[in-house]
Design an enzyme around this catalytic site. Structure first.
Site, PDB file in Angstrom:
ATOM      1  N   CYS A   1      -7.088  -1.342  13.079  1.00 53.73           N
ATOM      2  CA  CYS A   1      -6.343  -2.402  12.392  1.00 53.73           C
ATOM      3  C   CYS A   1      -5.683  -3.370  13.371  1.00 53.73           C
ATOM      4  CB  CYS A   1      -5.257  -1.791  11.514  1.00 53.73           C
ATOM      5  SG  CYS A   1      -5.838  -0.826  10.120  1.00 53.73           S
TER       6      CYS A   1
ATOM      7  N   ASP B   1       2.922  -8.349   9.318  1.00 53.01           N
ATOM      8  CA  ASP B   1       1.597  -7.744   9.376  1.00 53.01           C
ATOM      9  C   ASP B   1       0.587  -8.580  10.161  1.00 53.01           C
ATOM     10  OD1 ASP B   1       2.314  -5.472   8.034  1.00 53.01           O
ATOM     11  OD2 ASP B   1       1.614  -6.149   6.072  1.00 53.01           O
TER      12      ASP B   1
ATOM     13  N   ARG C   1      -8.490  -4.414  -1.964  1.00 54.86           N
ATOM     14  CA  ARG C   1      -8.040  -5.595  -1.247  1.00 54.86           C
ATOM     15  C   ARG C   1      -9.110  -6.676  -1.096  1.00 54.86           C
ATOM     16  NH1 ARG C   1      -3.370  -3.579   1.465  1.00 54.86           N
ATOM     17  NH2 ARG C   1      -3.080  -5.589   2.497  1.00 54.86           N
TER      18      ARG C   1
ATOM     19  N   HIS D   1      -8.251  -0.122   2.735  1.00 55.89           N
ATOM     20  CA  HIS D   1      -9.220  -0.905   3.491  1.00 55.89           C
ATOM     21  C   HIS D   1     -10.315   0.027   3.996  1.00 55.89           C
ATOM     22  CE1 HIS D   1      -6.527  -4.571   4.750  1.00 55.89           C
ATOM     23  NE2 HIS D   1      -7.305  -4.883   3.729  1.00 55.89           N
TER      24      HIS D   1
ATOM     25  N   ARG E   1       0.697 -11.677   2.490  1.00 55.94           N
ATOM     26  CA  ARG E   1      -0.201 -11.828   3.639  1.00 55.94           C
ATOM     27  C   ARG E   1      -0.957 -13.163   3.635  1.00 55.94           C
ATOM     28  NH1 ARG E   1      -3.030  -6.952   6.410  1.00 55.94           N
ATOM     29  NH2 ARG E   1      -2.712  -8.522   8.051  1.00 55.94           N
TER      30      ARG E   1
ATOM     31  N   ASN F   1       0.862  -1.186   0.000  1.00 58.24           N
ATOM     32  CA  ASN F   1       0.000   0.000   0.000  1.00 58.24           C
ATOM     33  C   ASN F   1       0.897   1.234   0.000  1.00 58.24           C
ATOM     34  OD1 ASN F   1       0.367   1.147   2.756  1.00 58.24           O
ATOM     35  ND2 ASN F   1      -0.555  -0.773   3.443  1.00 58.24           N
TER      36      ASN F   1
ATOM     37  N   ASP G   1     -11.675   0.175   6.886  1.00 54.86           N
ATOM     38  CA  ASP G   1     -11.487   0.691   8.245  1.00 54.86           C
ATOM     39  C   ASP G   1     -10.509   1.849   8.323  1.00 54.86           C
ATOM     40  OD1 ASP G   1      -9.045  -0.641   7.968  1.00 54.86           O
ATOM     41  OD2 ASP G   1      -9.289  -1.886   9.764  1.00 54.86           O
TER      42      ASP G   1
ATOM     43  N   ASN H   1      -7.688  -7.850  10.246  1.00 56.39           N
ATOM     44  CA  ASN H   1      -7.751  -8.522   8.952  1.00 56.39           C
ATOM     45  C   ASN H   1      -7.943 -10.028   9.057  1.00 56.39           C
ATOM     46  OD1 ASN H   1      -5.062  -6.343   8.020  1.00 56.39           O
ATOM     47  ND2 ASN H   1      -7.238  -5.973   7.753  1.00 56.39           N
TER      48      ASN H   1
END
Length: 308
Positions: free
Chosen positions: A282, A78, A157, A186, A103, A30, A188, A84
């Site tokens: 997050c 992450d 995403r 995202h 991820r 990102n 959020d 997530n």
């Protein structure tokens, strides 16, 4: 079992977090992520991230939350962003399916963690996403208790068709919102439903069609639009504990707006995580949301009175 409880079971909001022992910016998926900048002062930044995570952890517990902590895994920087991991409602956990290969390696760790939660009776069902549908958990799928629906970010995403999966699994409406700005990749990062029925959002993060979908469902008096300065502080990336809103930072004007609606704004700096495109929301995942609960069940007093 790879999860430990940090508080005894109590009738409090329950969150999942993951210690940032292995947090770093080692790749870029990102616009916030700059591995070279991190590498230049990585040791200092990592220490700062640990200190700031500890501050968020303490703030949540101080304001009445139970927190379960996922054991971190080497090579998964992450994993700390537990929002997530899954979409969770009514005891069901719909596990994330990640878009980027960096991820995807987190998926079995999260799955193991949720099965451990199920064994402890904290989750009833653990459900896998279809192999061909991407949905990055509660980072892109936010529960709005007042409206009894999920808002779902799509485009960068998560797949828009994941809304149908969410609807089928949880039996509630899921409203997809196309995201327009890669800095707000995202949902959020750009939207936060509040218990009082207000919605914090950054209009510039959404397509015209998505803004219309928000405006259709949220009355003008309940729309709290962020300017670019507050949006880039990730002020929408907040954790709501009834009347307490925990976030990294915000402008005096936004604080005043939220206080006028009856909230206490608690800031605990999380700028180390902004380097990876994350903040308070997050770093947490609510585990005990109930579609039958309302804001009035969780909050003493009436929001209508507080907002006059």
């Amino acid at each position: 079992m790879n999860i430990r409880a940090t508080l005894a079971d109590k009738p409090r909001p329950r969150y999942l977090m993951c210690n940032p022992q292995h947090f770093a910016v080692t790749y870029s998926i990102n616009p916030w992520m700059d591995p070279k900048a991190w590498a230049a002062t990585g040791q200092v930044l990592h220490a700062k991230a640990q200190q700031q995570w500890d501050g968020l952890h303490r703030a949540l517990i101080r304001h009445g939350a139970n927190v379960d902590v996922l054991v971190p895994a080497s090579g998964l920087p992450d994993l700390v962003f537990t929002a997530n991991a899954a979409v969770v409602l009514d005891g069901k956990a719909l596990l994330a399916r990640f878009r980027h290969p960096e991820r995807r390696r987190e998926e079995p760790i999260y799955a193991e963690g949720f099965h451990a939660l199920r064994a402890r009776g904290l989750i009833d069902q653990v459900i896998a996403m279809p192999d061909d549908v991407v949905l990055e958990g509660a980072g892109d799928c936010l529960w709005d208790a007042r409206r009894g629906l999920f808002w779902m970010g799509a485009g960068f995403r998560s797949d828009k068709r994941a809304a149908g999966v969410v609807d089928d699994v949880f039996g509630v409406a899921c409203v997809p919102l196309d995201l327009a700005d890669p800095s707000f990749y995202h949902l959020d990062t750009a939207l936060c439903p509040l218990p009082c029925g207000g919605v914090i959002y950054h209009p510039g993060a959404f397509t015209e069609e998505a803004r219309a979908a928000i405006e259709l469902r949220v009355a003008p008096a309940d729309r709290i639009a962020l300017d670019i300065a507050d949006a880039e502080l990730f002020a929408a990336n907040a954790v709501c504990l009834d009347r307490v809103i925990v976030m990294s930072s915000c402008s005096a004007a936004l604080r005043e707006t939220l206080e006028q609606r009856g909230y206490t704004v608690v800031t605990t700096l999380l700028d180390a995580f902004l380097r990876s495109g994350g903040s308070a929301c997050c770093l947490t995942l609510r585990l005990d949301r109930n579609s039958r609960a309302t804001a009035q069940d969780a909050v003493t007093g009436t929001w209508a009175t507080q907002r006059q």
